[in-house]
Enzyme design. Structure first.
Site, PDB file in Angstrom:
ATOM      1  N   GLY A  79      35.408  32.861  33.444  1.00  0.00           N
ATOM      2  CA  GLY A  79      35.818  34.195  32.945  1.00  0.00           C
ATOM      3  C   GLY A  79      37.455  34.260  33.303  1.00  0.00           C
ATOM      4  CD  GLN A  83      41.016  35.737  37.895  1.00  0.00           C
ATOM      5  OE1 GLN A  83      40.215  35.965  36.660  1.00  0.00           O
ATOM      6  NE2 GLN A  83      40.624  34.764  38.741  1.00  0.00           N
ATOM      7  CB  CYS A  93      36.819  33.916  42.145  1.00  0.00           C
ATOM      8  SG  CYS A  93      38.232  34.757  41.339  1.00  0.00           S
ATOM      9  CG  LEU A  94      39.138  30.192  37.494  1.00  0.00           C
ATOM     10  CD1 LEU A  94      39.691  30.588  36.126  1.00  0.00           C
ATOM     11  CD2 LEU A  94      38.866  28.717  37.629  1.00  0.00           C
ATOM     12  CG  HIS A  98      33.669  37.482  38.973  1.00  0.00           C
ATOM     13  ND1 HIS A  98      33.463  37.082  40.077  1.00  0.00           N
ATOM     14  CD2 HIS A  98      34.985  37.551  38.737  1.00  0.00           C
ATOM     15  CE1 HIS A  98      34.470  36.727  40.521  1.00  0.00           C
ATOM     16  NE2 HIS A  98      35.480  36.760  39.879  1.00  0.00           N
ATOM     17  CD  GLU A  99      36.305  37.501  34.920  1.00  0.00           C
ATOM     18  OE1 GLU A  99      37.476  37.683  35.296  1.00  0.00           O
ATOM     19  OE2 GLU A  99      35.918  36.301  35.496  1.00  0.00           O
ATOM     20  CG  HIS A 128      39.145  39.542  38.594  1.00  0.00           C
ATOM     21  ND1 HIS A 128      39.825  39.244  39.615  1.00  0.00           N
ATOM     22  CD2 HIS A 128      38.463  38.598  38.638  1.00  0.00           C
ATOM     23  CE1 HIS A 128      39.559  38.053  40.102  1.00  0.00           C
ATOM     24  NE2 HIS A 128      38.564  37.540  39.502  1.00  0.00           N
TER      25      HIS A 128
HETATM   26 ZN    ZN Z   1      37.502  36.049  39.795  1.00  0.00          ZN
END
Ligand code: ZN
Length: 185
Positions: free
Chosen positions: A45, A50, A107-108, A149-150, A153
């Protein structure tokens, strides 16, 4: 085009995404680049924040995670979750079911950090597609976790905000270092 992924410490990760009133050429290009960036980073995701844009736009792809099951209902009809991947959601609104489960998450924007996070087992999300069509998605499993999670964000909430106090204490010095390294200026 692959976009640079913003890391923890950059204030954009704390910005609430602006609603997208109309899908224009910029949004379409951003969405395509986000999907490419997510795939190249082996992520499941990616939120607009991000890649440096505070917009209500996220992409998800759980099709590579064959060891973790997901279920998906699209507008009330059960479908193979992989058939809808990559999933692109605009202006998503999430409703959480009460039952929760603990599972490991990464998480990226936090390379090499993983932690157990408590999330709802299943969720309902209402959003728009790139074509402006409203959709309702009911998900469980990994997809439900990725959606939570997304959408976090998109509201400036990060998975570290949902870690246990003990986990946060254990990660404190690494997080402080990231904050220093990735702060602007
Ligand atoms: Zn993340």
């Amino acid at each position: 085009m692959k976009l640079p992924i913003v890391r923890y410490g950059d204030p954009i990760l704390r910005a609430k995404g602006k609603r997208i009133a109309a899908v224009d050429a910029h949004v379409r290009e951003l969405a395509a680049n986000m999907i490419e960036t997510m795939h190249l980073a082996n992520g499941i995701g990616l939120a607009a924040q991000q890649v440096g844009e505070a917009l209500q736009l996220t992409v998800i792809d759980v099709s590579g995670a064959e060891d973790q099951e997901s279920t998906l209902k699209l507008n009330g009809t059960e479908v193979d979750s992989n058939s809808l991947m990559p999933l692109l959601l605009i202006n998503p609104e999430l409703t959480l079911n009460k039952e929760t489960t603990l599972a490991i998450e990464g998480c990226l924007s936090f390379p090499e950090i993983t932690a157990d996070i408590r999330r709802a087992i299943s969720v309902v999300v209402r959003a728009q597609t790139l074509e402006g069509t409203p959709v309702e998605i009911e998900a469980s499993g990994l997809l439900a976790r990725a959606l939570q999670h997304e959408v976090d964000h998109l509201n400036g909430i990060l998975f570290i905000d949902r870690m246990s106090a003990a986990t946060k204490v254990a990660l404190r010095s690494r997080l402080k270092r990231m904050q220093r390294e990735n702060a602007p200026g």
